[in-house]
Design an enzyme around this catalytic site. Structure first.
Site, PDB file in Angstrom:
ATOM      1  N   LYS A 150       4.535  29.425   5.523  1.00  0.00           N
ATOM      2  CA  LYS A 150       3.691  29.092   4.382  1.00  0.00           C
ATOM      3  C   LYS A 150       2.215  29.140   4.752  1.00  0.00           C
ATOM      4  O   LYS A 150       1.392  29.712   4.033  1.00  0.00           O
ATOM      5  CB  LYS A 150       4.040  27.697   3.858  1.00  0.00           C
ATOM      6  CG  LYS A 150       5.349  27.694   3.104  1.00  0.00           C
ATOM      7  CD  LYS A 150       5.586  26.388   2.410  1.00  0.00           C
ATOM      8  CE  LYS A 150       6.545  26.577   1.264  1.00  0.00           C
ATOM      9  NZ  LYS A 150       5.916  27.053   0.044  1.00  0.00           N
TER      10      LYS A 150
ATOM     11  N   HIS B 115      13.410  10.990   4.463  1.00  0.00           N
ATOM     12  CA  HIS B 115      12.810  12.234   4.917  1.00  0.00           C
ATOM     13  C   HIS B 115      12.632  13.240   3.782  1.00  0.00           C
ATOM     14  O   HIS B 115      11.537  13.751   3.587  1.00  0.00           O
ATOM     15  CB  HIS B 115      13.503  12.844   6.129  1.00  0.00           C
ATOM     16  CG  HIS B 115      12.591  13.864   6.740  1.00  0.00           C
ATOM     17  ND1 HIS B 115      11.486  13.515   7.471  1.00  0.00           N
ATOM     18  CD2 HIS B 115      12.541  15.192   6.602  1.00  0.00           C
ATOM     19  CE1 HIS B 115      10.809  14.597   7.768  1.00  0.00           C
ATOM     20  NE2 HIS B 115      11.427  15.633   7.270  1.00  0.00           N
TER      21      HIS B 115
ATOM     22  N   SER C 256      -0.503  27.065  -3.716  1.00  0.00           N
ATOM     23  CA  SER C 256      -0.147  28.475  -3.899  1.00  0.00           C
ATOM     24  C   SER C 256      -0.608  28.995  -5.248  1.00  0.00           C
ATOM     25  O   SER C 256      -0.690  30.197  -5.462  1.00  0.00           O
ATOM     26  CB  SER C 256       1.377  28.652  -3.790  1.00  0.00           C
ATOM     27  OG  SER C 256       1.833  28.137  -2.573  1.00  0.00           O
TER      28      SER C 256
ATOM     29  N   SER D 244      13.495   6.100 -13.101  1.00  0.00           N
ATOM     30  CA  SER D 244      12.396   6.862 -13.695  1.00  0.00           C
ATOM     31  C   SER D 244      12.280   8.246 -13.048  1.00  0.00           C
ATOM     32  O   SER D 244      12.171   9.262 -13.737  1.00  0.00           O
ATOM     33  CB  SER D 244      11.092   6.080 -13.534  1.00  0.00           C
ATOM     34  OG  SER D 244       9.994   6.927 -13.700  1.00  0.00           O
ATOM     35  N   SER D 245      12.336   8.269 -11.714  1.00  0.00           N
ATOM     36  CA  SER D 245      12.223   9.556 -11.016  1.00  0.00           C
ATOM     37  C   SER D 245      13.381  10.472 -11.366  1.00  0.00           C
ATOM     38  O   SER D 245      13.192  11.678 -11.557  1.00  0.00           O
ATOM     39  CB  SER D 245      12.239   9.352  -9.502  1.00  0.00           C
ATOM     40  OG  SER D 245      11.093   8.692  -9.100  1.00  0.00           O
TER      41      SER D 245
ATOM     42  N   TRP E 131       7.373  -0.335   4.157  1.00  0.00           N
ATOM     43  CA  TRP E 131       7.972   0.301   2.977  1.00  0.00           C
ATOM     44  C   TRP E 131       9.402   0.737   3.246  1.00  0.00           C
ATOM     45  O   TRP E 131      10.167   0.999   2.332  1.00  0.00           O
ATOM     46  CB  TRP E 131       7.127   1.492   2.506  1.00  0.00           C
ATOM     47  CG  TRP E 131       7.337   2.770   3.274  1.00  0.00           C
ATOM     48  CD1 TRP E 131       6.925   3.017   4.540  1.00  0.00           C
ATOM     49  CD2 TRP E 131       8.019   3.952   2.828  1.00  0.00           C
ATOM     50  NE1 TRP E 131       7.296   4.283   4.907  1.00  0.00           N
ATOM     51  CE2 TRP E 131       7.969   4.886   3.879  1.00  0.00           C
ATOM     52  CE3 TRP E 131       8.664   4.319   1.634  1.00  0.00           C
ATOM     53  CZ2 TRP E 131       8.532   6.151   3.794  1.00  0.00           C
ATOM     54  CZ3 TRP E 131       9.223   5.589   1.558  1.00  0.00           C
ATOM     55  CH2 TRP E 131       9.158   6.490   2.624  1.00  0.00           C
TER      56      TRP E 131
ATOM     57  N   ARG F 175       1.494   0.488  15.448  1.00  0.00           N
ATOM     58  CA  ARG F 175       1.130   0.420  14.036  1.00  0.00           C
ATOM     59  C   ARG F 175       1.534  -0.939  13.472  1.00  0.00           C
ATOM     60  O   ARG F 175       2.241  -1.702  14.127  1.00  0.00           O
ATOM     61  CB  ARG F 175       1.803   1.548  13.254  1.00  0.00           C
ATOM     62  CG  ARG F 175       3.304   1.460  13.232  1.00  0.00           C
ATOM     63  CD  ARG F 175       3.923   2.723  12.680  1.00  0.00           C
ATOM     64  NE  ARG F 175       3.894   2.751  11.227  1.00  0.00           N
ATOM     65  CZ  ARG F 175       4.743   3.453  10.470  1.00  0.00           C
ATOM     66  NH1 ARG F 175       5.679   4.189  11.044  1.00  0.00           N
ATOM     67  NH2 ARG F 175       4.661   3.445   9.166  1.00  0.00           N
TER      68      ARG F 175
ATOM     69  N   ASP G 201       7.628  22.630 -25.079  1.00  0.00           N
ATOM     70  CA  ASP G 201       7.540  21.244 -24.606  1.00  0.00           C
ATOM     71  C   ASP G 201       8.558  21.091 -23.486  1.00  0.00           C
ATOM     72  O   ASP G 201       9.213  22.052 -23.094  1.00  0.00           O
ATOM     73  CB  ASP G 201       7.850  20.250 -25.745  1.00  0.00           C
ATOM     74  CG  ASP G 201       7.234  18.872 -25.467  1.00  0.00           C
ATOM     75  OD1 ASP G 201       7.295  18.413 -24.319  1.00  0.00           O
ATOM     76  OD2 ASP G 201       6.689  18.261 -26.412  1.00  0.00           O
TER      77      ASP G 201
ATOM     78  N   TYR H  78       9.098  15.100   1.552  1.00  0.00           N
ATOM     79  CA  TYR H  78       8.953  16.468   1.034  1.00  0.00           C
ATOM     80  C   TYR H  78       8.804  16.480  -0.470  1.00  0.00           C
ATOM     81  O   TYR H  78       8.231  17.416  -1.032  1.00  0.00           O
ATOM     82  CB  TYR H  78      10.120  17.344   1.495  1.00  0.00           C
ATOM     83  CG  TYR H  78      10.052  17.618   2.979  1.00  0.00           C
ATOM     84  CD1 TYR H  78       8.846  18.022   3.549  1.00  0.00           C
ATOM     85  CD2 TYR H  78      11.137  17.447   3.801  1.00  0.00           C
ATOM     86  CE1 TYR H  78       8.751  18.248   4.895  1.00  0.00           C
ATOM     87  CE2 TYR H  78      11.042  17.669   5.162  1.00  0.00           C
ATOM     88  CZ  TYR H  78       9.848  18.067   5.709  1.00  0.00           C
ATOM     89  OH  TYR H  78       9.739  18.287   7.043  1.00  0.00           O
TER      90      TYR H  78
ATOM     91  N   THR I 279       7.490  26.137   7.599  1.00  0.00           N
ATOM     92  CA  THR I 279       6.167  25.583   7.310  1.00  0.00           C
ATOM     93  C   THR I 279       5.095  26.532   7.821  1.00  0.00           C
ATOM     94  O   THR I 279       4.084  26.775   7.151  1.00  0.00           O
ATOM     95  CB  THR I 279       6.016  24.192   7.964  1.00  0.00           C
ATOM     96  OG1 THR I 279       7.189  23.430   7.683  1.00  0.00           O
ATOM     97  CG2 THR I 279       4.815  23.466   7.425  1.00  0.00           C
TER      98      THR I 279
ATOM     99  N   HIS J  56      15.167  11.817  13.169  1.00  0.00           N
ATOM    100  CA  HIS J  56      13.989  11.924  14.045  1.00  0.00           C
ATOM    101  C   HIS J  56      13.018  10.774  13.788  1.00  0.00           C
ATOM    102  O   HIS J  56      12.068  10.594  14.531  1.00  0.00           O
ATOM    103  CB  HIS J  56      13.296  13.290  13.923  1.00  0.00           C
ATOM    104  CG  HIS J  56      12.648  13.562  12.609  1.00  0.00           C
ATOM    105  ND1 HIS J  56      12.696  14.771  11.989  1.00  0.00           N
ATOM    106  CD2 HIS J  56      11.943  12.774  11.782  1.00  0.00           C
ATOM    107  CE1 HIS J  56      12.035  14.724  10.854  1.00  0.00           C
ATOM    108  NE2 HIS J  56      11.572  13.515  10.697  1.00  0.00           N
ATOM    109  N   HIS J  57      13.271   9.992  12.734  1.00  0.00           N
ATOM    110  CA  HIS J  57      12.484   8.769  12.539  1.00  0.00           C
ATOM    111  C   HIS J  57      13.041   7.633  13.382  1.00  0.00           C
ATOM    112  O   HIS J  57      12.527   6.528  13.357  1.00  0.00           O
ATOM    113  CB  HIS J  57      12.515   8.346  11.065  1.00  0.00           C
ATOM    114  CG  HIS J  57      11.890   9.361  10.148  1.00  0.00           C
ATOM    115  ND1 HIS J  57      10.575   9.325   9.783  1.00  0.00           N
ATOM    116  CD2 HIS J  57      12.408  10.456   9.547  1.00  0.00           C
ATOM    117  CE1 HIS J  57      10.300  10.344   8.988  1.00  0.00           C
ATOM    118  NE2 HIS J  57      11.395  11.052   8.831  1.00  0.00           N
TER     119      HIS J  57
ATOM    120  N   GLU K 250      12.250  12.450   0.848  1.00  0.00           N
ATOM    121  CA  GLU K 250      11.216  11.826   0.013  1.00  0.00           C
ATOM    122  C   GLU K 250       9.817  12.281   0.410  1.00  0.00           C
ATOM    123  O   GLU K 250       8.964  12.512  -0.442  1.00  0.00           O
ATOM    124  CB  GLU K 250      11.341  10.299   0.099  1.00  0.00           C
ATOM    125  CG  GLU K 250      10.177   9.513  -0.505  1.00  0.00           C
ATOM    126  CD  GLU K 250      10.064   9.645  -2.014  1.00  0.00           C
ATOM    127  OE1 GLU K 250      11.070   9.987  -2.655  1.00  0.00           O
ATOM    128  OE2 GLU K 250       8.960   9.429  -2.540  1.00  0.00           O
TER     129      GLU K 250
ATOM    130  N   HIS L 206       0.848  -1.200   0.000  1.00  0.00           N
ATOM    131  CA  HIS L 206       0.000   0.000   0.000  1.00  0.00           C
ATOM    132  C   HIS L 206       0.881   1.248   0.000  1.00  0.00           C
ATOM    133  O   HIS L 206       0.682   2.163  -0.802  1.00  0.00           O
ATOM    134  CB  HIS L 206      -0.925  -0.021   1.216  1.00  0.00           C
ATOM    135  CG  HIS L 206      -1.516   1.315   1.569  1.00  0.00           C
ATOM    136  ND1 HIS L 206      -2.497   1.919   0.811  1.00  0.00           N
ATOM    137  CD2 HIS L 206      -1.242   2.185   2.579  1.00  0.00           C
ATOM    138  CE1 HIS L 206      -2.802   3.089   1.351  1.00  0.00           C
ATOM    139  NE2 HIS L 206      -2.049   3.281   2.426  1.00  0.00           N
TER     140      HIS L 206
END
Lengths: 537, 175, 386
Positions: free
Chosen positions: A334, A256, A271, A172-173, A145, A453, A109, A260, A331, A305-306, A258, A80
């Site tokens: 914003k 991390h 925006s 690809s990315s 994941w 979890r 293009d 963002y 943040t 922090h993870h 990622e 998932h």
């Protein structure tokens, strides 16, 4: 899209129009076609990943094991996440980038059209390969994941395929990111200076740099997993003198930024939309740009922090706590800027605006819980509980996903020339906005009350809120069929009402794309535009 | 004009591909970098064999407790215990501990022990002068062996450390 | 369909809020240690800060949404920049963050203060059980999900979890600790990463192969405190709970004495002759606690991952070969010589040959297991690693 085809079937300039038939979609190098492919693929994967989420929520509807084995449950949580991150959210934003960036900066293009095509098909191949692991002996990866060793090394036959899939998604990315950067750097209309670019372009420019910086790191980490499993290395294997925590450091150095990658383009679209419906210029354009850059920079120095509970030395824990808290500042800027943009505007509340406002509110909730878990000693309680699940789903579902939907409603009329059904879209909004809260808000309570979890079954005191959450999940999930219906209906003619070139009132003040005819022709800005909207200055 | 753009694009792509390469190499370089960082900060508690003979003056004013913890990896059929759970010693003194290891299985076993010291920031002060943990050991069927470890605690160990834990984990490495 | 679900959801919310409040908490628990209370205080502090900021921001936004709308005829202003405002809303959050960081740092340092601990317990995470070793007095045991929960949690068990006391939060052998004693925990793992969490103690800590992590607690109130593994550790991650019983010191001393007695009794039991029936009866629960999570409660295994016990050539073949495999482990199968005493070992060995659809008919005595482990003459070698 068929509308685009229809438009051009009447066109006699064959060499300027799209290929006829199915082959068009395979070999196309047109940024609009590729954008369409990305968006449809993302939508399909959104339903695939969503189905997996519903399997999870169905199993968690009641205590006890009803439907699936624990192993398959773990495969579902893993797949998932991977499908939603790499198959739905990221491709959707790449789709928007393909459609919008050339039009927003006045380019004909993307800079590298053939690479553009390749990166899309590489994505499809990568996701298919990943999905195929579901049918392999031992099942799909079931280690989350994050693919933490040593657990991930217990994966069955699927491991090398999953890792190869990650490599393909990464390539690809990276190709997509290179293309976007080259387009933005080299193909802007003469008057489109960097500080006049729409914020969506800015956020994607920064996101693309993030991708280029982190994808190779992730590729490196999973390659080391591969050699640990098959070539007797022991990078992460304690028995061979390796260190499983090292993987976590490398992973989160990727992981991390990622997250963002998924949220910065979200900021960009929000925006773009909010000023149009507030009929005001975006407040604090340059501070928005700097805040985005600041968030991107900070994302590289907060990864651990993870990992507050892995047992870092005190100095490390404190450093990562302070650095993480700093993210709240840009943040916050914003969120304040969006609020100030709405302030004393002349607002209307069409579907794109509704989704954007919901994004600002619900993303802020996710940000609050983010601040809470930045405090390391309290995170010792929150870590790996449903509180975390609630947190990151608030920053992804009613944030990124809502904004993707807002973007779809916002730009579809421009792309197809047809108006979507506003009444249905608003109904879709209210269904989604209410059910997403029924789905995720109770998960805060579950986490605080002590539910870890990634568990397929739980103690009975967690039963009530899990049931509420599952009910919310099913309402939210099935509501999205309405979105699918609205999108298809719009493409096939919508309400029948033809939209104006600017679609939304005074939108031409906000971006170049609204100066083009609706639906946008297959080729646009063959010569760069003379004038650009300069309202925010 | 068009070829001009092509040139610019090529340059951008080259620069970005270089960045990709650099980041990939960075990921690979993280392995040695992390090891260096660990050596400095003691993050993962790893200690190394000391090659040189250490000549510390024994600090008889101070006494610290050394704790000897043993573990085995899953599926490692060894019985593994330190002969004493803990002892008190002065910094600078050579501390000896004997471990008893028995192969409980009926196969010949290759096994290797890995050391880990806690608390992490003290790792640099714990000098491992002799340990069976740096080489693979072979245990015959049912064999019992007594293996010795010698460590010296650097007298420069900051005063607030009163207890150090020296852990060893045995893993079956038989192929 | 959709309306039905919506209706069901709303009804649930209403009844859920009304009736079941006593069963669960909505908030973090305060816990039973000074640390857990500090953590709770910090949690409440940051929660209220968020609520306050939330009211300010959302209040402004909704005021604006209500009054500054086109349908009310509001004319848009055109302001879009103010360095002064930007500076203000950069500085205010910074100050708030600093005010939050100070107490957080304090709690952090307190958690790290392992000095003067009075006892040490080593906790080892295994797939999927906990191993506890009281380093000071040698008490040592494994703790895994209790039998009632384990039966109920099998797919299609037909047992309503609500009828199982402390469903999924009960173990066969809880960790017992004295109150008001500074206890130091050492954490490590044997296979994959796990994480040891009892919310009432105020923290969790990962158990990592090759690592030793430390943490401490001092429980202030006697009672039973429950927690779970919180790091995904494979298929039975959700089924390795933690139960800590905090006892008054005299009770704890009595428990320690009792444990030492049990160890002696177990040794004696291993020497006595057991009937096949007793072994099978005992073996059934040993199987449920130690084997069923992989080989399944009915012995059918899991196709492709865990072999079946029922009809297995190992189980229906030579008993000594079977015992050898169980003693030493193989692949993902752990070496159970480590984890089971001779009685349990003999019991489960006998049970799987005569239960779960197998009927070999033979049995093995605990004494034989003991001999199998010890019979091989122990050869003493000197340390030849000079």
């Amino acid at each position: 899209m068929s509308a685009v085809v229809a438009e051009h079937e009447h066109d006699d300039h064959h060499d300027h129009g799209p290929e006829k038939g199915f082959l068009r979609w395979i070999i196309t190098t047109n940024h609009k076609d590729i954008g369409t492919l990305y968006l449809f693929f993302a939508l399909a994967m959104f339903f695939v990943g969503g189905t997996m989420a519903l399997i999870i929520r169905a199993e968690l509807f009641e205590p006890g094991m009803q439907f699936v084995s624990p192993q398959f449950f773990n495969s579902m949580t893993t797949m998932h996440a991977l499908v939603m991150v790499f198959g739905a959210v990221m491709p959707a934003f790449v789709g928007f980038a393909n459609w919008q960036i050339p039009m927003m900066i006045g380019a004909p293009d993307m800079a590298l059209p053939r690479m553009n095509n390749m990166s899309f098909w590489m994505l499809v191949a990568g996701i298919l390969l990943l999905a195929s692991t579901l049918f392999m002996e031992g099942g799909a990866p079931a280690s989350g994941w994050t693919l933490y060793p040593p657990l991930v090394l217990q994966t069955g036959a699927a491991l090398p395929f999953a890792i190869f899939a990650v490599h393909m998604l990464g390539i690809s990315s990276i190709m997509g990111a290179i293309n976007i950067i080259a387009t933005i750097f080299n193909m802007r209309a003469p008057k489109m200076t960097l500080m006049k670019m729409p914020l969506f372009v800015w956020t994607w420019l920064i996101t693309a740099f993030l991708l280029i910086a982190i994808m190779p790191v992730f590729a490196g980490a999973v390659t080391m997993l591969l050699t640990d499993r098959f070539f007797d290395t022991s990078f992460f294997d304690a028995a061979g003198g390796g260190d499983p925590v090292l993987y976590q450091h490398i992973f989160w150095f990727f992981g991390h930024p990622e997250v963002y990658v998924m949220i910065l383009p979200t900021f960009g679209v929000a925006s773009t939309i909010i000023p149009v419906f507030a009929r005001k210029p975006l407040f604090g354009y340059s501070s928005m740009v700097y805040a985005t850059a600041a968030i991107a920079f900070l994302s590289f120095i907060v990864w651990a922090h993870h990992m507050f509970t892995v047992g870092m030395p005190m100095a490390g824990e404190l450093y990562f706590m302070y650095a993480t808290m700093l993210i709240a500042i840009p943040t916050g800027v914003k969120i304040f800027n969006w609020t100030a943009t709405m302030w004393q505007g002349s607002m209307t509340f069409e579907a794109p605006m509704l989704f954007s406002i919901a994004f600002v509110v619900l993303f802020t909730l996710g940000g609050f819980t983010g601040l809470m878990m930045a405090l390391a000693p309290v995170d010792f309680q929150y870590h790996d509980t449903y509180f975390i699940v609630a947190h990151f789903h608030y920053t992804l579902v009613p944030a990124s996903i809502f904004i993707i939907m807002a973007g779809a409603y916002f730009w579809l009329p421009k792309w197809t020339g047809n108006m979507y059904n506003e009444r249905l879209a608003r109904f879709h909004f209210w269904l989604s906005a209410i059910s997403v809260n029924i789905l995720f808000f109770p998960q805060h309570f579950l986490g605080l009350a002590g539910m870890p979890r990634r568990i397929p079954d739980y103690a009975v005191q967690f039963a009530d809120w899990n049931m509420v959450s599952s009910v919310g999940a099913f309402i939210f999930g099935f509501s999205q069929l309405l979105f699918l219906y609205i999108v298809i209906q719009t493409i096939r003619g919508g309400t029948g009402e033809k939209v104006t070139d600017e679609v939304w009132e005074d939108a031409h003040k906000h971006g170049l794309e609204w100066t083009l005819p609706s639906p946008v022709p297959y080729h646009t800005f063959a010569t760069p535009p003379e004038k650009i909207p300069t309202e925010h200055f | 004009m068009a070829s001009d753009l092509e040139q610019k694009n090529k340059k951008t792509v080259r620069a970005l591909l270089l960045l990709v390469l650099v980041m990939f190499l960075f990921a690979v370089a993280l392995i040695p970098l992390y090891d260096i960082l660990c050596e400095i900060t003691g993050i993962n508690g790893k200690t190394r064999q000391e090659s040189s003979i250490l000549n510390y003056t024994i600090d008889t004013q101070r006494e610290i407790t050394i704790e000897f913890i043993t573990s085995i990896g899953a599926g490692t059929g060894l019985e593994f215990k330190a002969d004493k759970y803990q002892l008190k010693a002065h910094p600078g003194e050579v501390i000896k501990m004997t471990y008893t290891v028995r192969n409980k299985t009926n196969k010949r076993m290759f096994a290797k022990a890995n050391p880990s010291v806690t608390p992490g920031p003290a790792v640099g002060y714990v000098k491992n002068t002799k340990c069976f943990c740096f080489a693979t050991q072979v245990f015959e069927v049912g064999e019992t062996r007594h293996l010795e470890v010698q460590i010296v605690v650097d007298p420069a160990l900051p005063a607030h450390y009163k207890r150090l834990t020296f852990g060893l984990t045995f893993y079956d490495t038989t192929k | 369909m959709k309306t039905k679900q919506l209706f069901a959801g709303l009804t649930l919310m209403a009844t859920g809020l009304g009736t079941a409040q006593a069963d669960y908490t909505l908030n973090l628990m305060e816990g039973v240690t000074s640390i857990s209370r500090d953590v709770y205080g910090l949690h409440m502090l940051v929660l209220w800060v968020c609520v306050f900021i939330g009211i300010a921001v959302f209040g402004t936004m909704f005021y604006s949404i209500y009054y500054h709308r086109k349908s009310r005829g509001y004319k848009a202003s055109n302001f879009h920049e103010s360095t002064k405002v930007e500076i203000i809303w950069t500085i205010i959050p910074t100050v708030i963050l600093i005010l939050l960081a100070i107490p957080a740092t304090k709690v952090m340092l307190e958690m790290d203060d392992l000095k003067d601990s009075e006892m040490s317990i080593k906790v080892t995470g295994w797939q999927w059980k906990w191993e506890y070793e009281y380093l000071d007095n040698g008490i040592h045991f494994f703790s895994s999900l209790d039998e009632a929960s384990n039966k109920a949690r099998q797919v299609g068990s037909g047992i309503d979890p609500r009828t199982v006391p402390n469903y999924l939060l009960e173990v066969d052998k809880p960790l017992v600790v004295p109150v008001n004693t500074k206890i130091r925990f050492l954490f490590t793992a044997a296979d994959v990463i796990h994480s040891w969490w009892v919310p009432d103690l105020g923290w969790k800590k990962d158990t990592i192969p090759g690592y030793i992590n430390e943490a401490w607690t001092s429980v202030e109130k006697a009672g039973t405190y429950r927690g779970q593994c919180t790091e995904l550790c494979g298929k039975d991650h959700g089924f390795m709970p933690i139960v800590v019983i905090a006892m008054e010191k005299p009770d704890y001393e009595a428990w320690v004495a009792e444990q030492k007695g049990i160890a002696v009794a177990n040794a004696a039991a291993a020497d006595k002759e057991w009937s096949q029936e007793d072994l099978i009866n005992k073996g059934e629960s040993v199987y449920a606690n130690n084997c069923a999570s992989c080989h399944m409660a009915d012995g059918a295994g899991l196709a492709g991952t865990f072999p079946a016990v029922t009809g297995s050539s190992v189980v229906t073949g030579d008993i000594n070969a079977q015992v050898e495999l169980m003693l030493n482990g193989k692949g993902m199968m752990p070496a159970f010589g480590q984890m089971l005493d001779p009685v349990d070992f003999a019991a489960v060995s006998t049970f799987i040959r005569n239960g779960l659809g197998n009927s070999v008919g033979d049995s093995i005595q605990p004494a034989a297991i003991k001999t199998l482990q010890a019979a091989i003459p122990a050869v003493e070698y000197d340390d030849d690693d000079e």
